[in-house]
Motif scaffolding. Structure first.
Motif, PDB file in Angstrom:
ATOM      1  N   ARG A   1       0.845  -1.198   0.000  1.00 55.68           N
ATOM      2  CA  ARG A   1       0.000   0.000   0.000  1.00 55.68           C
ATOM      3  C   ARG A   1       0.872   1.235   0.000  1.00 55.68           C
ATOM      4  O   ARG A   1       1.986   1.238   0.530  1.00 55.68           O
ATOM      5  CB  ARG A   1      -0.957   0.003   1.188  1.00 55.68           C
ATOM      6  N   ASP A   2       0.347   2.281  -0.607  1.00 51.35           N
ATOM      7  CA  ASP A   2       0.986   3.589  -0.634  1.00 51.35           C
ATOM      8  C   ASP A   2      -0.019   4.559  -0.041  1.00 51.35           C
ATOM      9  O   ASP A   2      -0.952   5.002  -0.726  1.00 51.35           O
ATOM     10  CB  ASP A   2       1.366   3.967  -2.073  1.00 51.35           C
ATOM     11  N   ASN A   3       0.160   4.883   1.223  1.00 56.63           N
ATOM     12  CA  ASN A   3      -0.821   5.731   1.894  1.00 56.63           C
ATOM     13  C   ASN A   3      -0.852   7.135   1.306  1.00 56.63           C
ATOM     14  O   ASN A   3      -1.889   7.795   1.327  1.00 56.63           O
ATOM     15  CB  ASN A   3      -0.527   5.784   3.393  1.00 56.63           C
ATOM     16  N   ALA A   4       0.255   7.596   0.789  1.00 56.87           N
ATOM     17  CA  ALA A   4       0.289   8.933   0.187  1.00 56.87           C
ATOM     18  C   ALA A   4      -0.590   9.005  -1.063  1.00 56.87           C
ATOM     19  O   ALA A   4      -1.117  10.059  -1.398  1.00 56.87           O
ATOM     20  CB  ALA A   4       1.721   9.322  -0.153  1.00 56.87           C
ATOM     21  N   LYS A   5      -0.735   7.853  -1.732  1.00 60.02           N
ATOM     22  CA  LYS A   5      -1.553   7.797  -2.946  1.00 60.02           C
ATOM     23  C   LYS A   5      -2.920   7.176  -2.683  1.00 60.02           C
ATOM     24  O   LYS A   5      -3.704   6.982  -3.613  1.00 60.02           O
ATOM     25  CB  LYS A   5      -0.831   7.003  -4.029  1.00 60.02           C
ATOM     26  N   ASN A   6      -3.179   6.830  -1.429  1.00 62.59           N
ATOM     27  CA  ASN A   6      -4.444   6.174  -1.080  1.00 62.59           C
ATOM     28  C   ASN A   6      -4.692   4.935  -1.932  1.00 62.59           C
ATOM     29  O   ASN A   6      -5.818   4.683  -2.374  1.00 62.59           O
ATOM     30  CB  ASN A   6      -5.621   7.137  -1.241  1.00 62.59           C
ATOM     31  N   THR A   7      -3.645   4.182  -2.161  1.00 59.92           N
ATOM     32  CA  THR A   7      -3.727   3.048  -3.079  1.00 59.92           C
ATOM     33  C   THR A   7      -3.148   1.794  -2.452  1.00 59.92           C
ATOM     34  O   THR A   7      -2.122   1.846  -1.771  1.00 59.92           O
ATOM     35  CB  THR A   7      -2.992   3.365  -4.390  1.00 59.92           C
ATOM     36  N   VAL A   8      -3.818   0.671  -2.694  1.00 60.27           N
ATOM     37  CA  VAL A   8      -3.321  -0.639  -2.313  1.00 60.27           C
ATOM     38  C   VAL A   8      -3.116  -1.445  -3.590  1.00 60.27           C
ATOM     39  O   VAL A   8      -3.869  -1.299  -4.556  1.00 60.27           O
ATOM     40  CB  VAL A   8      -4.278  -1.350  -1.338  1.00 60.27           C
ATOM     41  N   TYR A   9      -2.093  -2.264  -3.585  1.00 65.61           N
ATOM     42  CA  TYR A   9      -1.733  -3.036  -4.762  1.00 65.61           C
ATOM     43  C   TYR A   9      -1.762  -4.526  -4.446  1.00 65.61           C
ATOM     44  O   TYR A   9      -1.592  -4.945  -3.310  1.00 65.61           O
ATOM     45  CB  TYR A   9      -0.322  -2.672  -5.234  1.00 65.61           C
ATOM     46  N   LEU A  10      -1.966  -5.317  -5.495  1.00 62.74           N
ATOM     47  CA  LEU A  10      -1.803  -6.759  -5.382  1.00 62.74           C
ATOM     48  C   LEU A  10      -0.958  -7.206  -6.567  1.00 62.74           C
ATOM     49  O   LEU A  10      -1.432  -7.218  -7.699  1.00 62.74           O
ATOM     50  CB  LEU A  10      -3.147  -7.489  -5.386  1.00 62.74           C
ATOM     51  N   GLN A  11       0.303  -7.522  -6.296  1.00 63.10           N
ATOM     52  CA  GLN A  11       1.195  -8.048  -7.318  1.00 63.10           C
ATOM     53  C   GLN A  11       1.000  -9.553  -7.378  1.00 63.10           C
ATOM     54  O   GLN A  11       1.190 -10.252  -6.380  1.00 63.10           O
ATOM     55  CB  GLN A  11       2.647  -7.713  -6.983  1.00 63.10           C
ATOM     56  N   MET A  12       0.619 -10.031  -8.547  1.00 66.32           N
ATOM     57  CA  MET A  12       0.322 -11.454  -8.720  1.00 66.32           C
ATOM     58  C   MET A  12       1.311 -12.053  -9.709  1.00 66.32           C
ATOM     59  O   MET A  12       1.349 -11.659 -10.870  1.00 66.32           O
ATOM     60  CB  MET A  12      -1.111 -11.635  -9.226  1.00 66.32           C
TER      61      MET A  12
END
Length: 123
Positions: free
Chosen positions: A71-82
């Motif tokens: 997650r990147d809290n500065a960008k308000n984004t969570v990622y899922l690398q698959m």
């Protein structure tokens, strides 16, 4: 009211990789548990991975070692690398947020949901 929007799904061959993104708006993103679930048509929605605001993670056994949540809290984004995707990973993937900073794996434990993004892994 937190709103979640997923992106990054698509069609990939077995063994390939995809990265899903989920951007949140309208809420205290940094204090939430953020998670990914998935659902195949005709099956129940299942937990995939979750991450606390402090960076602790938890994965379903079926994806451990292949998927990574971040997650990147500065960008308000969570990622899922698959990575090392398999045909059985084919599903609609949903992002979810939980107000309380304790990871749970049940659908009922999450307060906000995105609309989902389709991931298809071909043979």
């Amino acid at each position: 009211q937190v709103q979640l929007v997923e992106s990054g799904g698509g069609l990939v061959q077995t063994g390939g990789s995809l990265r899903l993104s989920c951007t949140a708006s309208g809420g205290a993103f940094g204090s939430n548990i953020l998670a990914w679930f998935r659902q195949d048509p005709g099956k129940a929605r299942e937990f995939v991975a979750a991450m606390t605001s402090g960076g602790s993670t938890y994965y379903a056994q079926s994806v451990k070692g292949r998927f990574t949540i971040s997650r990147d809290n500065a960008k308000n984004t969570v990622y899922l690398q698959m990575n090392s995707l398999k045909p059985e990973d084919t599903a609609f993937y949903y992002c979810a947020a939980r107000r309380y900073n304790l990871i749970v794996v049940t659908i009922s434990g999450y307060d906000y949901w995105g609309q989902g993004t389709q991931v298809t892994v071909s043979n």
